[in-house]
Structures are given as structure tokens and as C-alpha cells.
Enzyme design. Structure first.
Site, PDB file in Angstrom:
ATOM      1  N   ASP A 196      15.260   4.596  12.116  1.00  0.00           N
ATOM      2  CA  ASP A 196      15.550   6.010  12.376  1.00  0.00           C
ATOM      3  C   ASP A 196      16.646   6.591  11.470  1.00  0.00           C
ATOM      4  O   ASP A 196      17.787   6.147  11.487  1.00  0.00           O
ATOM      5  CB  ASP A 196      15.977   6.123  13.836  1.00  0.00           C
ATOM      6  CG  ASP A 196      16.098   7.558  14.326  1.00  0.00           C
ATOM      7  OD1 ASP A 196      16.081   8.478  13.502  1.00  0.00           O
ATOM      8  OD2 ASP A 196      16.202   7.733  15.548  1.00  0.00           O
TER       9      ASP A 196
ATOM     10  N   SER B 231      14.256  12.142  11.232  1.00  0.00           N
ATOM     11  CA  SER B 231      13.393  11.784  12.351  1.00  0.00           C
ATOM     12  C   SER B 231      12.376  12.892  12.635  1.00  0.00           C
ATOM     13  O   SER B 231      11.635  13.285  11.746  1.00  0.00           O
ATOM     14  CB  SER B 231      14.272  11.461  13.570  1.00  0.00           C
ATOM     15  OG  SER B 231      13.557  10.737  14.536  1.00  0.00           O
TER      16      SER B 231
END
Length: 297
Positions: A182, A54
Site C-alpha cells: 500500500d 491506493s
């Protein structure tokens, strides 16, 4: 990309162990990674491999591209420290057409992370993994494949977008036949991806945890993000039981939310202590290695 890996240059004596580093995910809390990169620069440490999830993948890409911590810091503040600049870049990242906006149904709450990264990433971050100066591994979550996806070659920007595609905030990214979200969902601090690459592995966890900052009951969005934090921390705890990196640090980030990017000054001020903490940890890890090798330095 060259297979030759440079040795780290540590300003702590004659011994020069090699280092690798894993930058964890955590949204705006990951701005604390800038302090980490600055500290490594000041020590003269150049990692031989980097992994990131991320926001950690984005910070790791900057470092892998050869950017110094001071450059990343200045670039980030020049944008996130000015609301008008953020607004202008978000406008640039708007859908190109009404058709694009309603593809798959109207989803005004799901921003296109690929467009946003294109508007916000510095020019120093190249288009492909092969152009990086340090090998980089980026995590993603294969939504329908129910597994971790790891990217280390090909298009870099789509990998970064996939890794940063926070569910319910950003639209998933399609790549290599996968629908990706994610990377922190499966691997919040991916130190296991670089295990064995170097003499000393550094891992930085910026996931944080829900904090009771007031008496107000958390709203639905805060509960969702908080539950995700708890899930990620349970994953990290299980990984640490199996294998712990030589250096594992957690900057004080819990009072910030995942999307608090406009609070860059507050985040940087709150987490400034991580610089000295990391320097002490590196010095201790190097000294431990010297003692074990019988080399007093």
C-alpha cells in the site's frame, strides 16, 4: 506522452490558473473522490498533473485517462451497488490454479490485487502511463527497501495494484525487483509529489480516523486498521507543517471502514457536501491569486 501541459479552464471568470490534484488513500472511503472529480468537471477545471495513493491512485488514473466524474460515478455504482455483480467479478479474480493459490504457502486471506483490479477496472483506464491524457504519479511502499516508490511510466496496472495492496488483505505486488505494499503507508496524500507543478494544488484526505460508532469494543482487525489510520494521520500532520497545499480538504468518511465498498450509496450520500466545499475553496483560491497578482478578474 506529450510534455505539453494544458491550462485549466475555470468557470469562475477570465483568470485561468493551473491546477494539480492529489487523491489520498483510504479504501472504500476514497469513493468520496468521485464527488471531487464531478465538482472539478462542473467548474471546468482540468488538472495538469495528478498524484494518488491506493484508492486515490485508481481514481486518479480514471481522471487521468479522461473519464469524467459522472462516468466514474455511474461505473462504480453499476458494480458496487449490485452484490451479484461484485460476486461475479470476484469469482473472475479467483486463482487460475491450485498452484497459484498456494505459491509461497497457503494464504487464503491474501487476495491477488492484480487479478481483482483486472476484473474491476473500467476499460477506459489504459495499460500504460504513456497512454494517459494527464501525467500521473502513483505511490507504492517498497517493503524491503524501506522507502517510498513512485511510478509514472511503464505498466500502469501493476503500479495501481501495488499502491492499493493493503497489508493482510491483499498479496504484495512484485515489480522492478521490489516487493510492494500500500502506497498510503509512506505517503497517504501525496501532494508533495506534484508541488510546484501548478498555480494551485488541491489535496483530498480520505484516510479518516477511528470513530466510536457504538459501545462494542473493536475487534483485532478494526484495531489494526484503526492504528494504520492514526499512523497515516500523523504522517499527514507532519507534511502539512512543512508545506501546505492551497486547498486541503477532508470529506466526512470516518464512520466507514476501508473495505465498505458495498456501502457505496451511503458513502456517496454522507460525503456529498464535499462538492460544494471544494467549489467554494477553488473560488477562494482563485480570488486570492487574483488579488495577489493585482488582477481583479
Amino acid at each position: 506522452m506529450s510534455n505539453t501541459r494544458p491550462r485549466a479552464a475555470v468557470k469562475l471568470g477570465s483568470s485561468e490558473p493551473s491546477f494539480s490534484i492529489a487523491f489520498g488513500g483510504g479504501g472504500a472511503r476514497g469513493l468520496a473522490h468521485i464527488h471531487v472529480i464531478e465538482a472539478l468537471d462542473e467548474l471546468g477545471v482540468r488538472p495538469i498533473s495528478i498524484a494518488g495513493s491506493s484508492i486515490g491512485a485508481i481514481m486518479g488514473a480514471g481522471m487521468a485517462a479522461g473519464m469524467r466524474g459522472a462516468e466514474i460515478h455511474e461505473y462504480s455504482r453499476s458494480i458496487l451497488g449490485r452484490r451479484a455483480e461484485v460476486a461475479a467479478r470476484m469469482w473472475r479474480a479467483r486463482p487460475g490454479s491450485l498452484g497459484e493459490m498456494v505459491t509461497g504457502g497457503l494464504r487464503v486471506s491474501q487476495f491477488n490485487i492484480e487479478r481483482i483490479l483486472k476484473a474491476f477496472l473500467p476499460d477506459a483506464i489504459p495499460l500504460t502511463f504513456g497512454e494517459l491524457k494527464i501525467p500521473l504519479k502513483v505511490t507504492g511502499t517498497d517493503f524491503f527497501g524501506h522507502r517510498l516508490a513512485i511510478f509514472d511510466k511503464g505498466d500502469l496496472h501493476s503500479a495501481l495494484a501495488a499502491s492499493a495492496a493493503i497489508p493482510a488483505v491483499f498479496r504484495p505486488v512484485r515489480r522492478d525487483g521490489m516487493l510492494l505494499i500500500d502506497g498510503g503507508i509512506y505517503n497517504p496524500v501525496p501532494f508533495d509529489l506534484i508541488d510546484g507543478d501548478a498555480d494551485i494544488t488541491i489535496a483530498i484526505d480520505v484516510v479518516g480516523a477511528p470513530s466510536e460508532s457504538g459501545r462494542r469494543r473493536p475487534n483485532s482487525m478494526e484495531l489494526m486498521f484503526g492504528a494504520t489510520q492514526l499512523m497515516m494521520q500523523s504522517i499527514i500532520a507532519m507534511k502539512l507543517k512543512s508545506k501546505r497545499p492551497e486547498i486541503f480538504l477532508r470529506p466526512p468518511v470516518s464512520r466507514f471502514r476501508a473495505l465498505d465498498f458495498l456501502k457505496i450509496d451511503a458513502v456517496m450520500a454522507e460525503t456529498a457536501s464535499i462538492k460544494d466545499e471544494l467549489k467554494r475553496a477553488v473560488e477562494a483560491a482563485v480570488e486570492t491569486r487574483r488579488r495577489r497578482s493585482g488582477n481583479p478578474g
